[in-house]
Design an enzyme around this catalytic site. Structure first.
Site, PDB file in Angstrom:
ATOM      1  N   SER A 176       0.856  -1.181   0.000  1.00 16.29           N
ATOM      2  CA  SER A 176       0.000   0.000   0.000  1.00 16.29           C
ATOM      3  C   SER A 176       0.892   1.230   0.000  1.00 16.29           C
ATOM      4  O   SER A 176       1.880   1.286   0.733  1.00 16.29           O
ATOM      5  CB  SER A 176      -0.912   0.038   1.226  1.00 16.29           C
ATOM      6  OG  SER A 176      -1.906  -0.950   1.135  1.00 16.29           O
ATOM      7  N   GLU A 208      -3.770  18.980  -1.869  1.00 23.68           N
ATOM      8  CA  GLU A 208      -5.073  18.948  -2.533  1.00 23.68           C
ATOM      9  C   GLU A 208      -5.944  17.778  -2.079  1.00 23.68           C
ATOM     10  O   GLU A 208      -7.136  17.790  -2.310  1.00 23.68           O
ATOM     11  CB  GLU A 208      -4.880  18.902  -4.051  1.00 23.68           C
ATOM     12  CG  GLU A 208      -4.167  20.108  -4.628  1.00 23.68           C
ATOM     13  CD  GLU A 208      -2.646  20.111  -4.414  1.00 23.68           C
ATOM     14  OE1 GLU A 208      -2.037  21.156  -4.679  1.00 23.68           O
ATOM     15  OE2 GLU A 208      -2.075  19.084  -3.986  1.00 23.68           O
ATOM     16  N   HIS A 215      -3.141   0.334  -3.768  1.00 23.01           N
ATOM     17  CA  HIS A 215      -3.139  -0.887  -2.951  1.00 23.01           C
ATOM     18  C   HIS A 215      -3.009  -2.057  -3.922  1.00 23.01           C
ATOM     19  O   HIS A 215      -3.715  -2.101  -4.934  1.00 23.01           O
ATOM     20  CB  HIS A 215      -4.427  -1.012  -2.132  1.00 23.01           C
ATOM     21  CG  HIS A 215      -4.664   0.161  -1.245  1.00 23.01           C
ATOM     22  ND1 HIS A 215      -3.970   0.360  -0.070  1.00 23.01           N
ATOM     23  CD2 HIS A 215      -5.501   1.216  -1.368  1.00 23.01           C
ATOM     24  CE1 HIS A 215      -4.381   1.481   0.494  1.00 23.01           C
ATOM     25  NE2 HIS A 215      -5.313   2.024  -0.277  1.00 23.01           N
ATOM     26  N   CYS A 248      -8.925  18.423  -4.319  1.00 23.74           N
ATOM     27  CA  CYS A 248      -9.766  19.580  -4.026  1.00 23.74           C
ATOM     28  C   CYS A 248      -9.070  20.779  -4.652  1.00 23.74           C
ATOM     29  O   CYS A 248      -7.868  20.949  -4.484  1.00 23.74           O
ATOM     30  CB  CYS A 248      -9.871  19.812  -2.522  1.00 23.74           C
ATOM     31  SG  CYS A 248     -10.592  18.438  -1.624  1.00 23.74           S
TER      32      CYS A 248
END
Length: 142
Positions: free
Chosen positions: A73, A80, A86, A101
């Site tokens: 992982s 952001e 994974h 974002c």
């Protein structure tokens, strides 16, 4: 114990009342098992994916789980939001998650870069617009 770290402002942006949230995620099938076990390779791929997508890397962590059904992982915290991979090498399978974002980064570029480097036989990709609704406030939920 949780550790709080201050990071520079500017990673999460709002355009007026609209918060731009873009979420690209998918499943990669038929990936070379050696690549999926290579923790350092996967870390390097995620770091470069953040760069090509115009994201600001804050931290990156990797974990390797040994044995059958094990895998790797990789989770990158970017200003952001995040990028994660994974893997399940025994199945030639990986999941990829890129969430941003703000209007200045492109999760599609990060996702496509990861696919380019892992070279799956095929993959399935999904997109979710996680943006807020302009003018919608918390008080309107009630």
């Amino acid at each position: 114990m949780a550790v709080q770290q201050n990071v520079k402002k500017g990673g999460r942006e709002a355009g007026g009342d609209l918060i731009v949230g873009k979420h690209v995620y998918g499943n990669l099938y038929g990936v070379d098992e050696e690549k999926l076990w290579d923790e350092e390779l996967l870390k390097d791929i995620v770091v470069e994916a953040a760069r090509v997508a115009n994201m600001n890397l804050v931290d990156i962590k990797t974990w390797k789980f040994t044995g059958f059904h094990g895998g790797v992982s990789v989770i990158a915290l970017v200003l952001e939001s995040h990028i994660s991979i994974h893997t399940w090498p025994d199945y030639g399978y990986a999941t990829v998650d890129v969430y941003t974002c703000g209007a200045n980064s492109d999760p599609w570029k990060a996702f496509n870069y990861i696919v380019l480097k892992l070279k799956p036989r095929y993959y399935i990709v999904h997109y979710a617009d996680r943006s807020s609704i302009p003018g919608y406030t918390e008080s309107e939920k009630r």
